[in-house]
Design a protein around this motif. Sequence first.
Motif, PDB file in Angstrom:
ATOM      1  N   ALA A 165      -4.748  13.154  -6.705  1.00 46.20           N
ATOM      2  CA  ALA A 165      -5.002  14.114  -5.635  1.00 46.20           C
ATOM      3  C   ALA A 165      -6.144  13.650  -4.737  1.00 46.20           C
ATOM      4  N   VAL A 166      -7.195  13.108  -5.337  1.00 46.02           N
ATOM      5  CA  VAL A 166      -8.321  12.610  -4.550  1.00 46.02           C
ATOM      6  C   VAL A 166      -7.883  11.428  -3.695  1.00 46.02           C
ATOM      7  N   ARG A 167      -7.063  10.550  -4.269  1.00 49.59           N
ATOM      8  CA  ARG A 167      -6.561   9.382  -3.535  1.00 49.59           C
ATOM      9  C   ARG A 167      -5.726   9.825  -2.326  1.00 49.59           C
ATOM     10  N   LYS A 177      -6.466   9.363   1.726  1.00 46.27           N
ATOM     11  CA  LYS A 177      -5.480   8.777   2.644  1.00 46.27           C
ATOM     12  C   LYS A 177      -5.253   9.697   3.827  1.00 46.27           C
ATOM     13  N   GLY A 178      -5.181  10.989   3.578  1.00 50.30           N
ATOM     14  CA  GLY A 178      -4.979  11.952   4.643  1.00 50.30           C
ATOM     15  C   GLY A 178      -6.139  11.984   5.617  1.00 50.30           C
ATOM     16  N   ALA A 225       4.941   7.357   4.863  1.00 49.32           N
ATOM     17  CA  ALA A 225       5.699   8.046   3.826  1.00 49.32           C
ATOM     18  C   ALA A 225       5.339   7.465   2.463  1.00 49.32           C
ATOM     19  N   PRO A 226       5.340   8.287   1.419  1.00 52.71           N
ATOM     20  CA  PRO A 226       5.046   7.763   0.089  1.00 52.71           C
ATOM     21  C   PRO A 226       6.139   6.805  -0.364  1.00 52.71           C
ATOM     22  N   LYS A 227       5.718   5.743  -1.003  1.00 53.04           N
ATOM     23  CA  LYS A 227       6.674   4.745  -1.475  1.00 53.04           C
ATOM     24  C   LYS A 227       7.289   5.209  -2.778  1.00 53.04           C
ATOM     25  N   PRO A 228       8.594   4.963  -2.965  1.00 53.14           N
ATOM     26  CA  PRO A 228       9.197   5.373  -4.240  1.00 53.14           C
ATOM     27  C   PRO A 228       8.655   4.526  -5.373  1.00 53.14           C
ATOM     28  N   THR A 229       8.506   5.138  -6.529  1.00 58.13           N
ATOM     29  CA  THR A 229       7.966   4.403  -7.665  1.00 58.13           C
ATOM     30  C   THR A 229       9.024   3.509  -8.293  1.00 58.13           C
ATOM     31  N   ASP A 230      10.294   3.811  -8.082  1.00 57.14           N
ATOM     32  CA  ASP A 230      11.381   3.034  -8.648  1.00 57.14           C
ATOM     33  C   ASP A 230      11.988   2.166  -7.552  1.00 57.14           C
ATOM     34  N   PRO A 231      11.886   0.826  -7.644  1.00 60.58           N
ATOM     35  CA  PRO A 231      12.420  -0.022  -6.574  1.00 60.58           C
ATOM     36  C   PRO A 231      13.932   0.040  -6.459  1.00 60.58           C
ATOM     37  N   ASN A 232      14.639   0.459  -7.491  1.00 56.35           N
ATOM     38  CA  ASN A 232      16.091   0.541  -7.444  1.00 56.35           C
ATOM     39  C   ASN A 232      16.582   1.933  -7.059  1.00 56.35           C
TER      40      ASN A 232
END
Length: 78
Positions: A32-34, A38-39, A46-53
């Motif tokens: 949350a702090v991170r 960023k904000g 956009a947040p990057k997906p944690t699963d590359p597939n």
Amino acid sequence: MSITHLLILLVVVVLIFGTKKLRNIGGDLGGAVRDFKKGLDGGEEAPKPTDPNASLRADPPPAGPTQTQNQHDTTEPK
């Protein structure tokens, strides 16, 4: 407040919540702090997906109407 008071408080908190729960709370709080930092910096990406597939497993688009459906002719023969 002395160091002894803080240690007793820490022991009580660990006994109540448990170490696993405290680890999860710490990780959530760090994320949350991170995100908050960023904000503030204007990181509007956009947040990057944690699963590359993840994009490979996307649901296929819904099928349209099939060609094998019977369509009734409503015109009368003359």
